[in-house]
Enzyme design. Structure first.
Site, PDB file in Angstrom:
ATOM      1  CG  ASP A   1      -1.899  -1.233   1.530  1.00  0.00           C
ATOM      2  OD1 ASP A   1      -2.901  -1.095   1.586  1.00  0.00           O
ATOM      3  OD2 ASP A   1      -1.233  -2.220   1.607  1.00  0.00           O
TER       4      ASP A   1
ATOM      5  CB  THR B   1      -5.232  -3.636   2.751  1.00  0.00           C
ATOM      6  OG1 THR B   1      -5.108  -2.455   1.865  1.00  0.00           O
ATOM      7  CG2 THR B   1      -3.805  -4.014   3.510  1.00  0.00           C
TER       8      THR B   1
END
Ligand SMILES: Nc1ncnc2c1ncn2[C@@H]1O[C@H](COP(=O)(O)O)[C@@H](OP(=O)(O)O)[C@H]1O
Ligand SMILES: [Mg+2]
Ligand SMILES: [Mg+2]
Ligand SMILES: [Mg+2]
Length: 317
Positions: A52, A122
């Site tokens: 990320d 995620t």
């Protein structure tokens, strides 16, 4: 050709390439194997990985390099510097220039906000690694949403783990969807919802849809981008009657779905705004529907008490 195209066309052409480079960064981090997971939520679970952080760094640096004054809002506050800067552009997008209406062609950089979710899904990445279930990685997407005067006008959904080399689905308002052929109907109404953020209001909304024959079955999957891809591929709707989803989760998916004739609003049917000073949470929840079902049927079937729990908050962050 690039320099002669309008600002919006150039920005989308760049963003398509940038999303693909970000997808490559995600895959490299996964292959290297050390995700360096941080939990962003005190008392809850909101994971962030090195993928990320690197992907967002690359996206912001790459776009800012070409568009110096562009307003970009990304999910991650912490990023990790990485060397990849993508300055390429997609010829396919440039070729679409003549299809843009004059309003879109006249869009100016100062009226645009780019909403970036460098890695949507995620929790699924973390789970895929923990359980060695790599099939979950299909649910990962890179989202770049482009808003003009508060409305989503273009979007890019890059899915790095689709098939061998990934795919990029993108759209500009009124110019069709590219990278996927949207389903036109389905005998069964599948409704997709969150895998990791289930709540009582989410379950109650789904129950109400079942009772009105608007949901034949429920599928729990991760990521806002992936859920909208599922809607494009034949699911009837994506329902999230809860407040945790953010503007960067919905801006690109909304633009893509609407270009395919579908709809994405909050659960009360209100359009979501993407102005730079807007509240980050989609406080009214998310309701996305395919082109072949009636959005209003879904809005009207969600009970008022759930809608009242999820008011629109348009004030600043
Ligand atoms: N209660 C909540 N708290 C934090 N993030 C939430 C949330 N509900 C939804 N989201 C975010 O919305 C996206 C889709 O969620 P879901 O898979 O549950 O439908 C995920 O984006 P990210 O993976 O980019 O963080 C997720 O983190
Ligand atoms: Mg997200
Ligand atoms: Mg994310
Ligand atoms: Mg996140």
């Amino acid at each position: 050709m690039f320099n002669r195209a309008s600002f919006l066309t150039r920005l989308v052409a760049s963003s398509v390439k940038v999303s693909e480079t970000a997808g490559g960064i995600i895959k490299n981090v996964m292959t290297a194997g050390d995700l360096k997971i941080v939990n962003k939520c005190d008392g809850g679970y909101d994971p962030q990985t090195e993928a990320d952080r690197r992907a967002q760094y690359c996206i912001v640096q790459s776009l800012q390099n070409r568009y110096k004054d562009l307003k970009i809002i990304g999910e991650e506050d912490e990023t990790t510097a990485c060397p990849e800067v993508e300055l390429g552009f997609s010829e396919d997008v440039l070729n679409l220039e003549s299809s843009l209406n004059s309003e879109l062609r006249n869009i100016k950089e100062e009226d645009v906000v780019v909403w970036v979710d460098p890695l949507d899904g995620t929790s699924e990445v973390a789970l895929a690694v923990k359980n060695k279930n790599l099939a979950l990685l299909e649910q990962v997407t890179v989202l770049i949403g482009i808003a003009h005067k508060g409305r989503a006008v273009a979007g890019i959904i890059h899915q790095p783990y689709f098939s061998e080399n990934g795919r990029t689905v993108w759209a500009i308002n009124g110019c069709g969807v590219h990278g996927i052929t949207p389903a036109q109907s389905n005998a069964k109404k599948v409704v997709v919802t969150t895998r990791s953020h289930l709540s009582e209001s989410v379950s109650s909304a789904l129950e109400a849809l079942k009772n009105k024959d608007l949901a034949d079955s429920i599928e729990k999957v991760g990521g806002a981008g992936y859920k909208v891809l599922k809607v494009l591929e034949g699911s009837a709707a994506y329902v999230f009657a809860s407040a945790g989803c953010k503007k960067w989760d919905t801006c690109a998916p909304e633009a893509v779905l609407e270009a395919a004739g579908g709809n994405l609003t909050d659960i009360s049917g209100r359009k979501i705004r993407y102005d730079s000073n807007i509240q980050l949470n989609n406080t009214g929840g998310v309701l996305a529907t395919a082109s072949w079902v009636k959005h209003l049927d879904y809005v009207n079937s969600i009970p008022d008490d759930i809608k009242n729990q999820l008011p629109e908050v348009a004030s600043k962050k």
